[in-house]
Design an enzyme around this catalytic site. Sequence first.
Site, PDB file in Angstrom:
ATOM      1  N   SER A   1     -32.864 -55.541  -0.837  1.00  0.00           N
ATOM      2  CA  SER A   1     -31.922 -55.303  -1.754  1.00  0.00           C
ATOM      3  C   SER A   1     -30.844 -55.089  -0.810  1.00  0.00           C
ATOM      4  O   SER A   1     -30.753 -55.130   0.300  1.00  0.00           O
ATOM      5  CB  SER A   1     -31.678 -53.311  -2.638  1.00  0.00           C
ATOM      6  OG  SER A   1     -30.518 -53.241  -2.173  1.00  0.00           O
TER       7      SER A   1
ATOM      8  N   TYR B   1     -31.975 -44.071  -1.376  1.00  0.00           N
ATOM      9  CA  TYR B   1     -32.543 -45.673  -1.836  1.00  0.00           C
ATOM     10  C   TYR B   1     -31.917 -46.209  -0.097  1.00  0.00           C
ATOM     11  O   TYR B   1     -32.814 -47.477   0.083  1.00  0.00           O
ATOM     12  CB  TYR B   1     -31.867 -46.022  -3.202  1.00  0.00           C
ATOM     13  CG  TYR B   1     -32.090 -47.595  -3.247  1.00  0.00           C
ATOM     14  CD1 TYR B   1     -33.236 -47.756  -3.707  1.00  0.00           C
ATOM     15  CD2 TYR B   1     -30.500 -48.143  -3.513  1.00  0.00           C
ATOM     16  CE1 TYR B   1     -33.249 -48.907  -4.419  1.00  0.00           C
ATOM     17  CE2 TYR B   1     -31.088 -49.438  -3.977  1.00  0.00           C
ATOM     18  CZ  TYR B   1     -32.473 -49.793  -4.337  1.00  0.00           C
ATOM     19  OH  TYR B   1     -32.504 -51.197  -4.988  1.00  0.00           O
TER      20      TYR B   1
END
Length: 262
Positions: free
Chosen positions: A142, A155
């Site tokens: 990401s 995350y």
Amino acid sequence: MVDIQRRAVVITGASSGIGEGFAHEFARRGNDLVLVARRAAALETIARTLRNAHDVHIDVIACDLSDLDAAANLPTALLERGVTASGLINSAGFGTAGEFIAEDPNRITSEILLNVGALTLLTRLLLPQLVATRGVIVQVSSNASHQPLPGMAVYAATKAYVTSFTEALWREMKGSGVRVLALCPGPTATEFFAVAGSETFKVGAVAEVKNVIDGAFRHLARSQAGPVLTVGKRNQLQGVLSRTSPRRLRLAVAARLVAEAS
Ligand SMILES: NC(=O)c1ccc[n+]([C@@H]2O[C@H](COP(=O)([O-])OP(=O)(O)OC[C@H]3O[C@@H](n4cnc5c(N)ncnc54)[C@H](OP(=O)(O)O)[C@@H]3O)[C@@H](O)[C@H]2O)c1
């Protein structure tokens, strides 16, 4: 010594979003697939569509990969189906929006086990097959891997691991014939934000899955492809700025962007 059987690309998180996008594109290119996620019915529907459209062989394995015993069992499940992995797309993953102090401890554990544990374990277990088939590994990381993200702390940390691990693996695999990529999308139109608990938790423009997949295939086709692809010019710029900024400044900017988006 790996005994090569029928080659297939193994895609985790194939029941929706980016994983499903990879399934469509690999099938369109004539690859057999093994689709992995928890929702069996969604996987079966996608498999049926792809079989009909592209005349490829598709296996479905429904399992919860945050259970590392289930992840560890995947090579046996492939063997039983007569499949040798010629690709591994680790797209299964999720995030949690909100302050760390308010996060459910069990959910934190599952997030780390899935995003980090299962991804690493599957890569290790299938690597001999991927070397034997001179295959491809795409770890769906990401843009959040490029800096810490207050408001999504666990995350972003799991994705920092994924990008770091994948970069090192890319170097180790140099000359092996295995292509390795850490794919770093920015916000993308999938179920991700609903699962994370905040539909509004989107910093910057939202890309379509197709743009992310097309970018990944274009990148992998390059002879000198590097280990990391950050998708989108704005996200690339953001990544460079955050890597070169003083730590306090990048944290302040990240916190501000998240606060404005949520
Ligand atoms: N969308 C974004 O903005 C964005 C941006 C950057 C990176 N990413 C990354 O992209 C990857 C794919 O996410 P997405 O955006 O496509 O979101 P998504 O639509 O929510 O897809 C997530 C996939 O992971 C699977 N999954 C979740 N928990 C699982 C578990 N315990 N075991 C097995 N499979 C599991 C889900 O299937 P089941 O529910 O059927 O299990 C689903 O197929 C993730 O790693 C995410 O971190 C997303």
